[in-house]
Design an enzyme around this catalytic site. Structure first.
Site: not given
Ligand code: 5RP
Length: 233
Positions: A103, A81-83, A94, A97, A121
């Site tokens: 998550e 996953d991203g952050a 997080k 989105g 980030k």
């Molecule tokens: C979604 C998240 C995403 O991981 C976070 O917002 C990062 O998003 P992106 O990869 O679009 O920069 O927590 O709920």
């Protein structure tokens, strides 16, 4: 490289952590979208995925990747996953989105959390990015008052309903010097489903894409030692 190219580079590096014949935990967001697209090249080597949002589920299925119900699965080897922000101990904010609750659930049953990010980030102290808090709709005003007591300035995310049918308060101006403590305090407010601090279950590996390539990083050891000490005492 553009920010999107950096996100893609971090996402592609995460493929190294995906074992054949495994079920992969999949997060949400633009960085994860690159990961899902890359995972499609491994479609025939994995069993499938568990998804953290309706959006990721749609994208996985569009690539022909089977999506499993988490209730039928005991553990996942890896969650990718991203952050929105990540600190030196790999605590994260997080939920940009809005998928923070699912998550956090998928991360909780995963062996390793692989965080994929572009270099923007990485922060020393969490909190410049407003902290998302998922709230049961009837509790929104109550939760907002309580968040103000903690020193934050909550703003209702406009025209947004989570996959769980709830609302998001984005909390500005919090001084998050102790992310694990803040995570617990906010989650104790009645009406909060969960908040976007991932400190009690942070990332295990950070794939951080910058101008010089993708760094593979582990969390600062003093955080791990402190947590172990706190558990023993
Ligand atoms: C979604 C998240 C995403 O991981 C976070 O917002 C990062 O998003 P992106 O990869 O679009 O920069 O927590 O709920």
């Amino acid at each position: 490289m553009t920010q999107d190219e950096l996100k893609k580079a971090a996402a592609c590096a995460a493929l190294d952590y995906i074992a054949d014949a495994s079920i992969v935990g999949v997060g949400t967001g633009s960085t994860v979208n690159h990961f899902i697209d890359a995972l499609a090249s491994r479609r025939d080597r994995i069993l499938g995925a568990v998804s953290s949002s309706e959006a990721s589920t749609r994208r996985l299925r569009a690539h022909g990747i089977e999506v499993f119900d988490l209730n039928g699965i005991e553990t996942l080897p890896v969650y990718v996953d991203g952050a929105d922000e990540i600190d030196g101990h790999f605590a994260m904010i997080k939920g940009g989105g809005g998928a923070l609750t699912r998550e956090k659930i998928v991360a909780a049953v995963s062996g390793r959390f692989i965080c994929i990010c572009d270099a923007s980030k990485r922060v020393d102290v969490l909190g410049r990015f407003p902290l998302p808090v998922e709230v049961i709709p009837m509790a929104c005003s109550h939760v907002a008052r309580e968040l103000r007591q903690l020193g934050g300035e909550p703003r209702l995310r406009k025209d947004f309903v989570t996959d769980n049918g709830n609302l998001i308060l984005d909390v500005h101006g919090l001084a998050i010097t102790d992310p694990a403590d803040m995570e617990t305090r906010i989650n104790q407010i009645v009406g909060v489903v969960t908040n976007g601090l991932f400190a009690r279950r942070g990332a295990d590996v950070l794939l951080l894409a910058g101008a010089n390539g993708v760094e593979r990083l582990a969390p600062r050891q003093e955080a791990v030692s402190a947590a172990l000490h706190a558990t023993k005492s």
